[in-house]
Design a protein around this motif. Structure first.
Motif, mmCIF file in Angstrom:
data_model
loop_
_atom_site.group_PDB
_atom_site.id
_atom_site.type_symbol
_atom_site.label_atom_id
_atom_site.label_comp_id
_atom_site.label_asym_id
_atom_site.label_seq_id
_atom_site.Cartn_x
_atom_site.Cartn_y
_atom_site.Cartn_z
ATOM 1 N N GLU A 75 23.480 8.458 46.642
ATOM 2 C CA GLU A 75 22.057 8.795 46.750
ATOM 3 C C GLU A 75 21.823 9.930 47.738
ATOM 4 O O GLU A 75 21.053 10.867 47.462
ATOM 5 N N GLN A 76 22.462 9.839 48.883
ATOM 6 C CA GLN A 76 22.263 10.871 49.893
ATOM 7 C C GLN A 76 22.799 12.220 49.419
ATOM 8 O O GLN A 76 22.172 13.266 49.635
ATOM 9 N N THR A 77 23.940 12.199 48.772
ATOM 10 C CA THR A 77 24.530 13.443 48.290
ATOM 11 C C THR A 77 23.684 14.063 47.190
ATOM 12 O O THR A 77 23.502 15.287 47.143
ATOM 13 N N HIS A 78 23.156 13.235 46.297
ATOM 14 C CA HIS A 78 22.335 13.787 45.225
ATOM 15 C C HIS A 78 21.078 14.446 45.782
ATOM 16 O O HIS A 78 20.657 15.515 45.303
ATOM 17 N N ALA A 199 21.286 11.129 34.779
ATOM 18 C CA ALA A 199 22.697 10.745 34.821
ATOM 19 C C ALA A 199 23.061 10.140 36.177
ATOM 20 O O ALA A 199 23.750 9.110 36.251
ATOM 21 N N MET A 200 22.578 10.749 37.257
ATOM 22 C CA MET A 200 22.890 10.223 38.577
ATOM 23 C C MET A 200 22.187 8.889 38.823
ATOM 24 O O MET A 200 22.725 8.007 39.497
ATOM 25 N N ARG A 201 20.986 8.735 38.277
ATOM 26 C CA ARG A 201 20.285 7.450 38.411
ATOM 27 C C ARG A 201 21.075 6.342 37.722
ATOM 28 O O ARG A 201 21.269 5.254 38.277
ATOM 29 N N LEU A 202 21.552 6.613 36.505
ATOM 30 C CA LEU A 202 22.335 5.618 35.778
ATOM 31 C C LEU A 202 23.644 5.308 36.495
ATOM 32 O O LEU A 202 24.056 4.149 36.602
ATOM 33 N N LEU A 203 24.292 6.356 36.999
ATOM 34 C CA LEU A 203 25.554 6.150 37.714
ATOM 35 C C LEU A 203 25.331 5.306 38.965
ATOM 36 O O LEU A 203 26.101 4.375 39.247
ATOM 37 N N THR A 204 24.283 5.609 39.691
ATOM 38 C CA THR A 204 24.001 4.858 40.920
ATOM 39 C C THR A 204 23.648 3.407 40.607
ATOM 40 O O THR A 204 24.077 2.482 41.322
ATOM 41 N N ARG A 227 35.890 2.464 43.738
ATOM 42 C CA ARG A 227 35.331 2.879 45.031
ATOM 43 C C ARG A 227 35.725 4.329 45.329
ATOM 44 O O ARG A 227 34.895 5.145 45.741
ATOM 45 N N ARG A 228 36.994 4.628 45.091
ATOM 46 C CA ARG A 228 37.457 5.998 45.307
ATOM 47 C C ARG A 228 36.785 6.958 44.327
ATOM 48 O O ARG A 228 36.392 8.071 44.706
ATOM 49 N N VAL A 229 36.646 6.551 43.097
ATOM 50 C CA VAL A 229 36.010 7.396 42.078
ATOM 51 C C VAL A 229 34.592 7.766 42.497
ATOM 52 O O VAL A 229 34.176 8.931 42.397
ATOM 53 N N LEU A 230 33.831 6.797 42.976
ATOM 54 C CA LEU A 230 32.425 7.045 43.307
ATOM 55 C C LEU A 230 32.278 7.958 44.518
ATOM 56 O O LEU A 230 31.387 8.821 44.555
ATOM 57 N N ARG A 235 31.215 13.495 46.647
ATOM 58 C CA ARG A 235 31.741 14.704 47.280
ATOM 59 C C ARG A 235 31.655 15.898 46.328
ATOM 60 O O ARG A 235 31.234 16.997 46.703
ATOM 61 N N SER A 236 32.054 15.695 45.085
ATOM 62 C CA SER A 236 32.119 16.797 44.131
ATOM 63 C C SER A 236 30.743 17.358 43.812
ATOM 64 O O SER A 236 30.577 18.572 43.654
ATOM 65 N N GLU A 237 29.736 16.481 43.704
ATOM 66 C CA GLU A 237 28.400 16.974 43.383
ATOM 67 C C GLU A 237 27.944 18.001 44.404
ATOM 68 O O GLU A 237 27.419 19.068 44.050
ATOM 69 N N LEU A 238 28.165 17.716 45.664
ATOM 70 C CA LEU A 238 27.716 18.630 46.705
ATOM 71 C C LEU A 238 28.515 19.928 46.682
ATOM 72 O O LEU A 238 27.969 21.023 46.892
ATOM 73 N N LEU A 239 29.817 19.835 46.405
ATOM 74 C CA LEU A 239 30.644 21.048 46.375
ATOM 75 C C LEU A 239 30.228 21.964 45.232
ATOM 76 O O LEU A 239 30.166 23.188 45.393
#
Length: 310
Positions: A75-78, A199-204, A227-230, A235-239
């Protein structure tokens, strides 16, 4: 499905360095000077600088403190990433920036845990990729959908033993599609952001419904727990989203200097989170590191780069 059934190179964990930040800084400065000397004196200098830049940028990204709770991190990253995506409209049509990451460093960071399965990496050449204003939008959306699908497949795998079916249908960051070069209009951006938000809402939501056992379940093939995947998705979204806002200078030496400055700033700031159990430091591939391990990884990489440049 983009599943990397690999573990981060354990070189960092085997390298010991003193704990105080001041000593870390001194050791890193010595390594930096060796890299710069090798880049000036040897014919593979440009490659040395490119990979060293990538290494220090990955270290800076890793030391960006993240919430240990996966849902909070997402949530914070999005929220942060969305602000960067909004500013893509500020970029002129035809703008393009080079990613700090190189294919060689990606290979290093995703080598198999089994030493017998690791491949030798040629650091004397450079393979990199660029972003256009539309490309981060595609990558954020496709990446979220890919791993949303992965949650469903992991659930069936754990419950019913149904082995996942690869569902790759998107192009990775290393590929620039013709549509990535189209102009980005305000209407286009609004449509992209609507899809990304959904998409991010569904993932979260799916992440919030996972129990601890589901988050930490180890797939039989040695792949990544969810846990690692999430954390990787966050991380990737922000990059992706910040690829323009946080672009490095074009000059190779200036790129390395900026990467070094960003890493140094994050390293000093990491002291403020010491002992805070709500904070973790995941690398772009979702693996948690301590600051000393991040430093050790940079030093190990730069030793290899200087050695190969001779």
């Amino acid at each position: 499905m983009a599943l990397l059934a690999m573990e981060v190179d354990d070189m960092a964990a085997r390298t010991t360095i003193p704990e105080p930040t001041e000593t870390w800084t001194e050791t890193l400065n010595v390594s930096r000077d060796r890299v710069l000397a090798a880049a000036q004196a040897r014919r593979h200098g440009a490659a040395v600088l490119a990979h060293a830049t990538a290494g220090r940028m990955v270290a800076a990204w890793t030391l960006d403190p993240a919430a240990v709770d996966t849902v909070t991190h997402l949530e914070q990253t999005h929220a942060r990433g969305r602000r960067h995506l909004r500013r893509l409209l500020d970029q002129p049509h035809g703008a393009e920036v080079q990613s700090p990451m190189t294919n060689q460093l990606f290979d290093r960071l995703t080598q198999p845990a089994d030493p017998t399965k690791r491949k030798e990496i040629d650091y004397t050449s450079i393979k990199s990729y660029t972003y256009t204003p539309r490309k981060p939008l595609r990558r954020v959306l496709d990446h979220a959908l890919d791993h949303l699908n992965q949650i469903d497949q992991w659930h069936r795998w754990r419950r019913d033993g149904l082995v996942p079916t690869p569902t790759d249908g998107w192009a990775p960051s290393t590929v620039t599609l013709p549509e990535d070069r189209l102009p980005l209009t305000p209407t286009d951006l609004d449509a992209w952001l609507w899809r990304i938000d959904q998409a991010m809402r569904l993932l979260t939501q799916r992440a919030a419904a996972l129990g601890q056992d589901e988050l930490d379940w180890q797939p039989p093939d040695g792949g990544w727990p969810l846990r690692r995947v999430l954390h990787h998705v966050a991380r990737s979204e922000l990059l992706y989203a910040a690829s323009f806002d946080e672009a490095l200078p074009e000059d190779p030496a200036a790129r390395y200097a900026e990467a070094d400055a960003r890493f140094s700033e994050r390293l000093v700031a990491s002291r403020a989170t010491a002992g805070d159990e709500t904070i973790v430091f995941p690398d772009p591939y979702g693996t948690f590191f301590m600051p000393r391990e991040v430093v050790a990884g940079v030093l190990a990489l730069e030793r290899e780069l200087v050695a190969q440049a001779t």
